[in-house]
Design a protein around this motif. Structure first.
Motif, PDB file in Angstrom:
ATOM      1  N   LYS A 162       0.851  -1.103  -0.136  1.00  0.00           N
ATOM      2  CA  LYS A 162       0.081  -0.027   0.039  1.00  0.00           C
ATOM      3  C   LYS A 162       0.874   1.256   0.082  1.00  0.00           C
ATOM      4  CE  LYS A 162      -3.340   2.330   2.995  1.00  0.00           C
ATOM      5  NZ  LYS A 162      -3.899   2.208   4.441  1.00  0.00           N
ATOM      6  N   THR A 163       0.787   2.050  -0.923  1.00  0.00           N
ATOM      7  CA  THR A 163       1.338   3.402  -1.069  1.00  0.00           C
ATOM      8  C   THR A 163       1.018   4.395   0.121  1.00  0.00           C
ATOM      9  OG1 THR A 163       1.429   3.391  -3.527  1.00  0.00           O
ATOM     10  CG2 THR A 163       2.096   5.377  -2.533  1.00  0.00           C
ATOM     11  N   ILE A 164       2.117   4.791   0.867  1.00  0.00           N
ATOM     12  CA  ILE A 164       1.585   5.430   2.086  1.00  0.00           C
ATOM     13  C   ILE A 164       2.109   7.109   1.705  1.00  0.00           C
ATOM     14  CG2 ILE A 164       2.324   5.996   4.438  1.00  0.00           C
ATOM     15  CD1 ILE A 164       0.681   3.760   4.011  1.00  0.00           C
ATOM     16  N   SER A 165       1.112   8.048   1.912  1.00  0.00           N
ATOM     17  CA  SER A 165       1.723   9.524   1.514  1.00  0.00           C
ATOM     18  C   SER A 165       1.772  10.164   3.103  1.00  0.00           C
ATOM     19  CB  SER A 165       0.454   9.995   1.103  1.00  0.00           C
ATOM     20  OG  SER A 165      -0.029   9.726  -0.307  1.00  0.00           O
ATOM     21  N   CYS A 166       2.866  11.302   2.933  1.00  0.00           N
ATOM     22  CA  CYS A 166       3.224  11.692   4.198  1.00  0.00           C
ATOM     23  C   CYS A 166       1.822  12.433   4.647  1.00  0.00           C
ATOM     24  CB  CYS A 166       4.064  12.664   3.737  1.00  0.00           C
ATOM     25  SG  CYS A 166       4.872  13.713   5.404  1.00  0.00           S
ATOM     26  N   LEU A 195       2.643   7.467  21.194  1.00  0.00           N
ATOM     27  CA  LEU A 195       0.976   7.093  21.395  1.00  0.00           C
ATOM     28  C   LEU A 195       0.767   6.776  22.701  1.00  0.00           C
ATOM     29  CD1 LEU A 195      -0.290   6.582  17.479  1.00  0.00           C
ATOM     30  CD2 LEU A 195       0.460   8.994  18.675  1.00  0.00           C
ATOM     31  N   PHE A 196      -0.220   5.445  22.464  1.00  0.00           N
ATOM     32  CA  PHE A 196      -0.416   4.810  23.694  1.00  0.00           C
ATOM     33  C   PHE A 196       0.235   3.729  24.258  1.00  0.00           C
ATOM     34  CE2 PHE A 196      -3.122   3.971  20.121  1.00  0.00           C
ATOM     35  CZ  PHE A 196      -2.963   2.688  19.957  1.00  0.00           C
ATOM     36  N   VAL A 197       1.172   3.251  23.085  1.00  0.00           N
ATOM     37  CA  VAL A 197       2.217   2.139  23.339  1.00  0.00           C
ATOM     38  C   VAL A 197       3.165   2.613  24.381  1.00  0.00           C
ATOM     39  CG1 VAL A 197       3.617   0.482  22.009  1.00  0.00           C
ATOM     40  CG2 VAL A 197       1.496   1.545  20.763  1.00  0.00           C
ATOM     41  N   LYS A 198       3.285   1.801  25.257  1.00  0.00           N
ATOM     42  CA  LYS A 198       4.415   2.071  26.286  1.00  0.00           C
ATOM     43  C   LYS A 198       5.705   1.836  25.566  1.00  0.00           C
ATOM     44  CE  LYS A 198       1.430   0.785  30.102  1.00  0.00           C
ATOM     45  NZ  LYS A 198       1.507  -0.050  31.468  1.00  0.00           N
ATOM     46  N   PRO A 199       6.667   2.316  26.384  1.00  0.00           N
ATOM     47  CA  PRO A 199       8.305   2.240  25.890  1.00  0.00           C
ATOM     48  C   PRO A 199       8.618   0.415  25.454  1.00  0.00           C
ATOM     49  CG  PRO A 199       8.121   3.788  27.573  1.00  0.00           C
ATOM     50  CD  PRO A 199       6.650   3.218  27.653  1.00  0.00           C
ATOM     51  N   ARG A 200       9.282   0.632  24.452  1.00  0.00           N
ATOM     52  CA  ARG A 200       9.895  -0.620  24.210  1.00  0.00           C
ATOM     53  C   ARG A 200      11.261  -0.970  23.928  1.00  0.00           C
ATOM     54  NH1 ARG A 200       4.631  -1.811  24.922  1.00  0.00           N
ATOM     55  NH2 ARG A 200       3.944  -3.433  23.602  1.00  0.00           N
ATOM     56  N   ASP A 201      11.767  -2.076  24.407  1.00  0.00           N
ATOM     57  CA  ASP A 201      13.291  -2.193  24.209  1.00  0.00           C
ATOM     58  C   ASP A 201      13.289  -3.581  23.241  1.00  0.00           C
ATOM     59  OD1 ASP A 201      12.784  -4.523  25.579  1.00  0.00           O
ATOM     60  OD2 ASP A 201      14.221  -4.183  26.995  1.00  0.00           O
ATOM     61  N   THR A 260      -4.213   1.045  14.889  1.00  0.00           N
ATOM     62  CA  THR A 260      -4.269   2.180  15.039  1.00  0.00           C
ATOM     63  C   THR A 260      -2.814   2.935  15.149  1.00  0.00           C
ATOM     64  OG1 THR A 260      -6.192   1.977  16.199  1.00  0.00           O
ATOM     65  CG2 THR A 260      -5.223   3.982  16.587  1.00  0.00           C
ATOM     66  N   ALA A 261      -1.991   2.485  15.996  1.00  0.00           N
ATOM     67  CA  ALA A 261      -0.710   2.930  16.121  1.00  0.00           C
ATOM     68  C   ALA A 261       0.049   3.083  14.744  1.00  0.00           C
ATOM     69  CB  ALA A 261       0.031   2.222  17.272  1.00  0.00           C
ATOM     70  N   VAL A 262      -0.016   2.109  14.064  1.00  0.00           N
ATOM     71  CA  VAL A 262       0.653   2.041  12.839  1.00  0.00           C
ATOM     72  C   VAL A 262       0.333   3.010  11.775  1.00  0.00           C
ATOM     73  CG1 VAL A 262       1.566   0.442  10.894  1.00  0.00           C
ATOM     74  CG2 VAL A 262       1.787  -0.438  13.271  1.00  0.00           C
ATOM     75  N   ASN A 263      -0.920   2.988  11.701  1.00  0.00           N
ATOM     76  CA  ASN A 263      -1.654   3.944  10.564  1.00  0.00           C
ATOM     77  C   ASN A 263      -1.114   5.378  11.034  1.00  0.00           C
ATOM     78  OD1 ASN A 263      -2.938   1.804   9.116  1.00  0.00           O
ATOM     79  ND2 ASN A 263      -4.707   1.726  10.403  1.00  0.00           N
ATOM     80  N   ALA A 264      -1.245   5.698  12.147  1.00  0.00           N
ATOM     81  CA  ALA A 264      -0.779   7.111  12.600  1.00  0.00           C
ATOM     82  C   ALA A 264       0.621   7.327  12.385  1.00  0.00           C
ATOM     83  CB  ALA A 264      -1.152   7.511  14.000  1.00  0.00           C
ATOM     84  N   VAL A 265       1.541   6.526  12.858  1.00  0.00           N
ATOM     85  CA  VAL A 265       2.896   6.812  12.782  1.00  0.00           C
ATOM     86  C   VAL A 265       3.550   6.649  11.324  1.00  0.00           C
ATOM     87  CG1 VAL A 265       5.338   5.705  13.460  1.00  0.00           C
ATOM     88  CG2 VAL A 265       3.201   5.741  15.275  1.00  0.00           C
ATOM     89  N   VAL A 266       3.129   5.578  10.612  1.00  0.00           N
ATOM     90  CA  VAL A 266       3.716   5.413   9.337  1.00  0.00           C
ATOM     91  C   VAL A 266       3.364   6.665   8.332  1.00  0.00           C
ATOM     92  CG1 VAL A 266       1.671   4.461   8.072  1.00  0.00           C
ATOM     93  CG2 VAL A 266       3.961   3.488   7.423  1.00  0.00           C
ATOM     94  N   GLN A 267       2.648   7.543   8.599  1.00  0.00           N
ATOM     95  CA  GLN A 267       2.297   8.954   7.578  1.00  0.00           C
ATOM     96  C   GLN A 267       3.352   9.888   8.277  1.00  0.00           C
ATOM     97  OE1 GLN A 267      -1.791   9.761   6.569  1.00  0.00           O
ATOM     98  NE2 GLN A 267      -2.551   7.971   7.985  1.00  0.00           N
TER      99      GLN A 267
END
Length: 367
Positions: free
Chosen positions: A82-86, A189-195, A276-283
């Motif tokens: 899927k092509t993602i636009s900024c 966003l709402f995803v807590k810190p990751r390592d 939800t997180a991916v769709n927001a961050v990837v743009q």
């Protein structure tokens, strides 16, 4: 293929593959044999990941016209990408000239089942339906290739282009061209810190392209929290990825970066939350990442003492037959890896292979 066979030949000679049976071995000898076997396994993973990424890049997802949704994103087409636009609000800042193209596809974990963390294995009935976001990016950097490589190989430049790395360290050096790393990212966003704990390696193709590959792994020195809510930081996984950095074929003063990045935040995050997180961050983030690299590199002054300050234990690896002294590295969401003194395997001419056959003990001196 010939270049790959030459690289495998170099690796095998460096690792002293002629091993006697373990019966009667001293403990140190067993440890060294085990270490070499593990190194060979990890470097095979590196070759597999590069082949996997190369195959994905061969998909002609850019051919023809894609139908777009209301946000200007392609609905699918070529190979499911899927092509993602900024994002419209930041497009003028991060991708005004269209230097970066981004594509997204949800894919299953392609690693060998023996390399997938036990906590990350789904029941057989769920395995086929478990998919994770994979990004494919192409970007042009307005700076010469050598300058870009030097900039990205310097860990001190991380804050200039990647604010999603808040801490990082090398966990274990596997070879002069590969290592296991630990990286921490902030709350997104709402995803807590990751390592993340990730195996990384690099090499140089015959045409001069720098190739950096990565795959998620685990290491006893950095255990992680696998379930959301059981700690302040949860373990994420940079499942597989590759970065191809090369000279722009149309302009010697520019550099091309092509990236494949397949990852999951882990922690048992619900699918709706991940979507939800991916769709927001990837743009935003991929475009911001390459914009920051381009912006920062224009003002970058190479540190003349960087090679002396970093990795002194392998300062002579670039002089070994079959290895390059060119700096390499990059900091991504999910891994950071740097080789400011070089050490990457390079595709060789025949005479270089013959020279290496007379230098089998060179790597042992570095262990």
């Amino acid at each position: 293929k010939e270049g790959e066979e030459q690289l495998q030949s170099i690796e095998q000679r460096e690792h002293h593959p002629s091993e006697s049976a373990e019966d009667g071995m001293s403990t140190p000898h067993r440890t060294r044999v085990s270490k070499r076997a593990r190194r060979r396994h990890l470097e095979k993973i590196g070759r597999d990941v590069e082949e996997w990424a190369t195959d994905l890049l061969m998909v002609n997802h850019e051919g023809g016209e894609e139908e777009e949704d209301g946000n200007g994103n392609g609905k699918g087409g070529g190979g499911g990408w899927k092509t993602i636009s900024c994002n419209n609000f930041v497009r003028k800042k991060f991708n005004k000239s269209g230097r970066t193209q981004v594509y997204l596809k949800w894919m299953p974990d392609s690693r060998d089942i023996n390399d997938i963390e036990i906590d990350n294995l789904s029941p057989a009935s769920e395995k086929s339906s478990a998919t994770y976001p994979c990004l494919k990016c192409h970007a042009t950097i307005d700076a010469p290739f050598d300058r870009v490589c030097s900039f990205l190989a310097n860990p001190n430049t991380i804050p200039l282009y990647n604010e999603l790395v808040v801490d990082h360290s090398d966990v274990e050096e596997i070879s002069p061209s590969s290592k296991i790393t630990w990286t921490k990212c902030p709350k997104i966003l709402f995803v807590k810190p990751r390592d993340f704990v990730t195996y990384c390696s690099h090499r140089w193709r015959g045409d001069g392209t720098q190739v950096i590959v990565n795959q998620a792994c685990e290491h006893e020195d950095v255990p992680g929290v696998m379930v959301e809510g059981q700690g302040d930081v949860c373990r994420g996984f940079a499942i597989r990825g590759a970065n191809f950095i090369s000279k722009d074929p149309d302009d010697p003063n520019k550099t091309r970066i092509t990236m494949i990045s397949h990852a999951t935040p882990g922690g048992g995050l619900p699918q709706w939350a991940m979507n939800t997180a991916v769709n927001a961050v990837v743009q935003i983030e991929p475009f911001k990442f390459f914009h920051n690299i381009n912006d920062s590199i224009c003002n970058y002054q190479q540190e003349s003492t960087i090679s002396q300050q970093l990795q002194p234990q392998t300062s002579n690896v670039g002089n070994l037959p079959g290895r390059s002294d060119k700096p390499a590295g990059i900091a991504h969401l999910g891994f950071t890896c740097f080789w400011p003194n070089g050490g990457g395997l390079r595709e060789l001419h025949h005479q270089d292979v013959l020279a290496n056959e007379d230098d089998d003990d060179s790597m042992e001196q570095l262990d």
